[in-house]
Write an enzyme that holds these catalytic residues in place. Structure first.
Site, PDB file in Angstrom:
ATOM      1  N   HIS A 182      98.159  47.414  31.705  1.00 50.05           N
ATOM      2  CA  HIS A 182      98.800  48.298  32.693  1.00 50.05           C
ATOM      3  C   HIS A 182      97.926  48.369  33.945  1.00 50.05           C
ATOM      4  O   HIS A 182      97.646  47.340  34.521  1.00 50.05           O
ATOM      5  CB  HIS A 182      99.052  49.665  32.052  1.00 50.05           C
ATOM      6  N   GLN A 240     100.239  40.855  22.118  1.00 50.84           N
ATOM      7  CA  GLN A 240      98.991  41.631  22.122  1.00 50.84           C
ATOM      8  C   GLN A 240      99.136  42.979  21.411  1.00 50.84           C
ATOM      9  O   GLN A 240      98.153  43.612  21.053  1.00 50.84           O
ATOM     10  CB  GLN A 240      98.505  41.837  23.561  1.00 50.84           C
ATOM     11  N   ARG A 241     100.369  43.432  21.261  1.00 44.84           N
ATOM     12  CA  ARG A 241     100.592  44.697  20.545  1.00 44.84           C
ATOM     13  C   ARG A 241     101.085  44.468  19.122  1.00 44.84           C
ATOM     14  O   ARG A 241     101.324  45.428  18.385  1.00 44.84           O
ATOM     15  CB  ARG A 241     101.647  45.525  21.292  1.00 44.84           C
ATOM     16  N   THR A 248      96.658  53.384  22.376  1.00 44.69           N
ATOM     17  CA  THR A 248      97.098  52.395  23.368  1.00 44.69           C
ATOM     18  C   THR A 248      96.181  51.178  23.350  1.00 44.69           C
ATOM     19  O   THR A 248      94.957  51.317  23.199  1.00 44.69           O
ATOM     20  CB  THR A 248      97.144  52.941  24.819  1.00 44.69           C
ATOM     21  N   ILE A 249      96.784  50.021  23.524  1.00 42.55           N
ATOM     22  CA  ILE A 249      95.973  48.802  23.630  1.00 42.55           C
ATOM     23  C   ILE A 249      95.202  48.798  24.952  1.00 42.55           C
ATOM     24  O   ILE A 249      94.289  48.011  25.137  1.00 42.55           O
ATOM     25  CB  ILE A 249      96.834  47.519  23.524  1.00 42.55           C
ATOM     26  N   ASP A 250      95.588  49.679  25.893  1.00 43.53           N
ATOM     27  CA  ASP A 250      94.982  49.652  27.235  1.00 43.53           C
ATOM     28  C   ASP A 250      93.610  50.332  27.290  1.00 43.53           C
ATOM     29  O   ASP A 250      92.868  50.121  28.247  1.00 43.53           O
ATOM     30  CB  ASP A 250      95.908  50.335  28.250  1.00 43.53           C
ATOM     31  N   ARG A 294      92.272  20.879  34.487  1.00 45.49           N
ATOM     32  CA  ARG A 294      93.227  21.849  35.042  1.00 45.49           C
ATOM     33  C   ARG A 294      92.576  23.234  35.141  1.00 45.49           C
ATOM     34  O   ARG A 294      91.535  23.484  34.544  1.00 45.49           O
ATOM     35  CB  ARG A 294      94.430  21.989  34.112  1.00 45.49           C
ATOM     36  N   GLU A 301      97.123  42.062  34.119  1.00 46.75           N
ATOM     37  CA  GLU A 301      98.469  42.130  34.710  1.00 46.75           C
ATOM     38  C   GLU A 301      98.484  43.006  35.968  1.00 46.75           C
ATOM     39  O   GLU A 301      99.309  42.811  36.852  1.00 46.75           O
ATOM     40  CB  GLU A 301      99.485  42.639  33.695  1.00 46.75           C
TER      41      GLU A 301
HETATM   42  O1  F6P Z   1     100.646  50.577  27.487  1.00 47.03           O
HETATM   43  C1  F6P Z   1     100.743  49.463  26.683  1.00 47.03           C
HETATM   44  C2  F6P Z   1     101.412  48.323  27.403  1.00 47.03           C
HETATM   45  O2  F6P Z   1     101.495  47.237  26.512  1.00 47.03           O
HETATM   46  C3  F6P Z   1     100.749  47.906  28.706  1.00 47.03           C
HETATM   47  O3  F6P Z   1      99.616  47.108  28.509  1.00 47.03           O
HETATM   48  C4  F6P Z   1     101.888  47.204  29.386  1.00 47.03           C
HETATM   49  O4  F6P Z   1     101.729  47.233  30.792  1.00 47.03           O
HETATM   50  C5  F6P Z   1     103.077  48.004  28.965  1.00 47.03           C
HETATM   51  O5  F6P Z   1     102.715  48.673  27.775  1.00 47.03           O
HETATM   52  C6  F6P Z   1     104.321  47.213  28.721  1.00 47.03           C
HETATM   53  O6  F6P Z   1     105.345  48.110  28.479  1.00 47.03           O
HETATM   54  P1  F6P Z   1     106.747  47.743  27.851  1.00 47.03           P
HETATM   55  O7  F6P Z   1     106.543  47.440  26.403  1.00 47.03           O
HETATM   56  O8  F6P Z   1     107.559  48.981  28.054  1.00 47.03           O
HETATM   57  O9  F6P Z   1     107.254  46.558  28.585  1.00 47.03           O
END
Ligand code: F6P
Length: 357
Positions: A179, A282-283, A133-135, A170, A230
């Site tokens: 997440h 980011q992914r 996971t990127i998280d 600005r 987020e």
């Molecule tokens: O868990 C990885 C993630 O990219 C979180 O950072 C993000 O909140 C979520 O997945 C977004 O999910 P989806 O791709 O289902 O919108």
């Protein structure tokens, strides 16, 4: 030996690199190897959607983003609920596993996928989990793969904002994924010189965000960059129950955290605010070299665990070493940023505001 592979949940950059590590590690040490790839996460296992993969499938994928198997979200809380045709998903997964006579199922996934892997373990299947996971929010491992690659992307977004910000007076707000946790925002924010970093683990007080912007203006700095997770919340919001916060969010016109902060800044400082949301970039793209090396190590360690029949574990990275951690000890736990950790203290010491003091 027959193994099954699936990639589940939100994708990340190094899934292919990790699968390559597992399969090469097995192929190099096992004579009769069959690898079944299930398509689109647990759905492939539930609905018997799979293909026998060959060594060719794993060639040239070390640097390839996404996942050659596809992925999907199959929420853990719905695993015990029959599908629209009344199919018992857990029984269906077991039936596919036994039909193929698998020795082990390798699950590459985040927290939810890990819980489902643990459920299958409890149901008697041999399972190995790789923390994706990127998280970086998986408990029991120092590092998840995808995290470093995502830092690169988020950092690049903030770097680019930096050069344009310097041309304008600005306040720029960049919303970073993650997440419910702030790892990605913390690392990309610090690495790219953000002035204010807002994390879910440190609920912010509006007053301190405004103070930090005013301080910069007073020092003659024309612009301010805010990296906001987020999942960032205010101190007042932190006092609400989950249900109350959900209701509040439903009523809000602003789609996400960065827009809420932008409104606050414009109202309270009169400055112009601009929002950037890099989102799923980011992914995306190729894994960074660190993730490629990490996945090769985790994959190889997973292969060794399978050969030694050490099932029911997550392959973790702890203090720089790969280690097996029992799924039952970690499934369902979240790893957040410790607000009192050294990195936060160091960042605060050199003037970065976290909106809390
Ligand atoms: O868990 C990885 C993630 O990219 C979180 O950072 C993000 O909140 C979520 O997945 C977004 O999910 P989806 O791709 O289902 O919108």
């Amino acid at each position: 030996m027959r193994i099954g592979l699936l990639t589940s949940g939100g994708d990340c950059q190094a899934l292919n690199a990790a699968m390559r590590g597992v399969v090469k590690g097995l192929a190099n040490n096992v004579n009769d190897l069959e690898v079944y790839g299930f398509f689109n996460g647990y759905k492939g296992l539930i609905y018997s959607d799979y293909r026998l993969l060959t060594s060719k499938d794993f060639s040239g994928i070390l640097t390839k983003g996404g996942t050659i198997l596809g992925s999907s979200r199959c929420p853990f809380k719905e695993m015990r609920i029959p599908d629209e045709n009344g199919l018992d998903k857990v029984e269906a997964m077991k039936s596919t596993y036994y039909k193929l006579n698998l020795d082990c199922l390798v699950v590459l996934g985040g927290n939810g996928s890990q819980k489902s892997a643990n459920l299958l373990r409890e149901e008697g299947l041999n399972v190995i989990h790789l923390p994706k996971t990127i998280d970086n929010d998986i408990y029991g491992t120092d590092m998840t793969f995808g995290f470093y690659s995502a830092i690169d992307v988020a950092c690049d977004a903030i770097d680019r904002i930096h050069t344009t910000a310097a041309s304008h007076n600005r306040v720029f707000i960049v919303e970073v994924m993650g997440h419910k946790v702030g790892w990605l925002t913390l690392y990309s924010g610090v690495a790219s010189g953000a002035d204010i970093i807002l994390l879910p683990e440190i609920p912010y007080d509006e007053k301190y965000i405004i103070d930090a912007i005013n301080r910069r203006n007073k020092d003659g700095k024309g612009f301010t960059i805010i990296a906001v997770a987020e999942g960032a919340i205010s101190k007042k919001e932190a006092e609400l129950t989950k249900k109350e916060l959900k209701k509040k969010r439903e009523k809000e016109v602003h789609p996400s955290a960065a827009y809420r902060i932008a409104k606050l800044v414009e109202e309270k400082t009169g400055a112009e605010a601009r929002v950037t949301v890099p989102g799923h970039t980011q992914r995306g793209g190729s894994p960074c070299p660190y993730d490629r090396a990490l996945c090769t190590r985790l994959g190889s360690a997973a292969a060794k665990a399978i050969i030694e029949k050490k099932y029911g574990n997550m392959v973790a990275l702890i203090d720089g070493e790969t280690k097996l951690v029992p799924l039952e000890e970690v499934a369902g736990k979240l790893k957040g940023v410790d607000p009192k950790c050294k990195m936060i203290k160091e960042a605060k010491f050199m003037g970065i505001s976290f909106g809390d003091e």
